[in-house]
Enzyme design. Structure first.
Site, short mmCIF file in Angstrom:
data_model
loop_
_atom_site.label_atom_id
_atom_site.label_comp_id
_atom_site.label_asym_id
_atom_site.label_seq_id
_atom_site.Cartn_x
_atom_site.Cartn_y
_atom_site.Cartn_z
N GLY A 131 3.59 1.01 5.33
CA GLY A 131 4.61 1.81 6.01
C GLY A 131 4.26 2.13 7.44
N ASP A 144 7.23 7.13 4.12
CA ASP A 144 7.25 5.87 4.86
C ASP A 144 6.91 4.67 3.99
OD1 ASP A 144 7.94 7.26 7.16
OD2 ASP A 144 5.87 7.46 7.84
N SER A 148 1.02 5.41 -0.12
CA SER A 148 0.22 6.61 0.14
C SER A 148 0.74 7.81 -0.62
CB SER A 148 0.23 6.93 1.64
OG SER A 148 1.56 7.28 2.04
N GLY A 149 1.94 7.70 -1.16
CA GLY A 149 2.61 8.85 -1.76
C GLY A 149 3.59 9.48 -0.80
N GLY A 150 3.61 9.00 0.44
CA GLY A 150 4.51 9.52 1.45
C GLY A 150 5.83 8.77 1.51
N LEU A 174 0.85 -1.19 0.00
CA LEU A 174 0.00 0.00 0.00
C LEU A 174 0.88 1.24 0.00
CD1 LEU A 174 -2.86 -0.89 2.53
CD2 LEU A 174 -2.95 -0.83 0.04
N CYS A 203 -10.33 3.09 10.10
CA CYS A 203 -9.77 3.13 8.74
C CYS A 203 -8.86 1.92 8.53
CB CYS A 203 -8.99 4.42 8.52
SG CYS A 203 -9.89 5.64 7.55
N CYS A 229 -6.42 9.64 9.56
CA CYS A 229 -6.71 8.54 8.67
C CYS A 229 -6.17 8.79 7.27
CB CYS A 229 -8.22 8.34 8.68
SG CYS A 229 -8.83 6.85 7.96
#
EC number: 2.8.1.13
Length: 354
Positions: free
Chosen positions: A123, A12, A8-10, A6, A100, A195
């Protein structure tokens, strides 16, 4: 081994992907979960996931890994938003992050991919240990970033499919790795929203769904009206931030939801109102403790754990006895139980006692 990651674009989750590639895994596919409802976006005026997707795309291109966007908007609304709204209406303080994780990331997402993968990687700052097919959830090395609190309502089945490669790393080490390998998002700031809400502030989320309604702010000890507020649903017991009155600091001590009144106390009186005993229900045990003493509890996300004992009453209600007082125990929030660094599970706070 087939692995789903998964993203998130971040930073981590991107470092989590890199870590798995470094370990030699090749059969990897990444997923971005889109949950935003379009009418929410039009109200708030910003589309937080477009920037996410840009980074997801660039990270996946860097590592030559495929990715897919999965739409979970309906599931997000039905399983998380409706829960949060109902809790707020009742005067409770919901914990959307917990649901979530349970209902979206590792609930609806698991359902969508039909268990086609051997492992789901994220992450998160936490650890999962497996000894003889017995799974335990443990705190991360980085106790400040540790997210075991938010993972406390997962089932053993969910945990058995998960892997958190960042559990043994500090945030500073993750940032260093991101710079060393020149990740496209190496300088991206961490999300501060709840979330999957990303950049959107929690109060904006509440305002969109419940609106505003003027009510009085009353001093607990004197009954004197000190000011007004925009709705009891914006406040939680123990809250200090957002009470813009002189002669503070002020703390929320009580909410009258029938009359839309917020009661507050100054710091001197507030410190006399701590609680060390409360009831919880709707417990989710990942691993139920064999003994009810020598446990610790987290009343909210953060480093602090308080030693406690628990006692099971009728109707599966549990009485929690803290070794020291806490000043922000609020119905609707969650109490998470630990045995040293193992997260045993958690329960919803029902009411305070003494």
């Amino acid at each position: 081994m087939k692995i789903a990651i998964l993203l998130s674009g971040g930073v981590d989750s991107s470092v989590a992907l890199y870590t798995m590639i470094q370990k030699g895994y090749k059969n990897i596919k990444c997923y971005y979960l889109k949950i935003w409802l379009e009418d929410e976006l039009s109200y708030i005026g910003e589309c937080p996931w477009k920037e996410d997707i840009t980074y997801v795309d660039s990270v996946c291109k860097k590592f030559n890994v495929p990715y897919k966007i999965i739409n979970l908007q309906e599931e997000y609304y039905n399983r998380v938003v409706t829960y949060a709204i109902e809790e707020l209406k009742m005067g409770n303080t919901p914990s959307p992050d917990i649901f979530c994780n349970q209902r979206i990331k590792f609930g609806a997402f698991f359902e969508k991919i039909n268990e086609k993968y051997d492992l789901i990687v994220t992450g998160h700052y936490a650890k999962i240990e497996n000894k003889n097919n017995s799974y335990t959830l443990k705190q991360a090395k980085d106790k400040i970033k540790d997210q075991s609190y938010f993972l406390s309502h997962l089932s053993k089945k969910q945990i058995s499919k998960l892997h958190f490669p960042l559990g043994d790393l500090l945030k500073s080490e993750i940032r260093q790795i991101a710079h060393e390998i020149d990740l496209p998002n190496k300088n991206r700031k961490d999300s501060q929203g709840i979330c999957f809400l990303g950049k959107i502030k929690y109060n904006e989320f509440i305002k969109y769904h419940l609106g505003e309604l003027k009510g009085n702010i009353i001093e607990q000890e004197t009954g004197k009206i000190l000011g007004t507020h925009n709705g009891y649903w914006f406040f939680t017991i123990g809250q200090r931030k957002g009470i813009k009155l002189s002669h503070g600091p002020w703390f929320v001590t009580e909410k009258d939801i029938q009359n839309n009144i917020i009661y507050i106390s100054n710091s001197t009186n507030y410190l006399k109102q701590g609680k060390e005993q409360f009831l919880v229900h709707k417990t989710n045990w990942i691993n139920k403790p064999l003994k009810n003493n020598n446990l610790s509890a987290k009343i909210r996300h953060g480093e602090k754990k308080i030693k406690c004992k628990i006692e099971t009453l009728k109707d599966e209600i549990i009485r929690v006895n803290l070794e020291e007082k806490d000043y922000g125990i609020s119905p609707g929030q969650f109490c998470i139980f630990y045995k040293e660094d193992e997260c045993l599970g958690g329960a919803k706070i029902l009411k305070t006692l003494i």
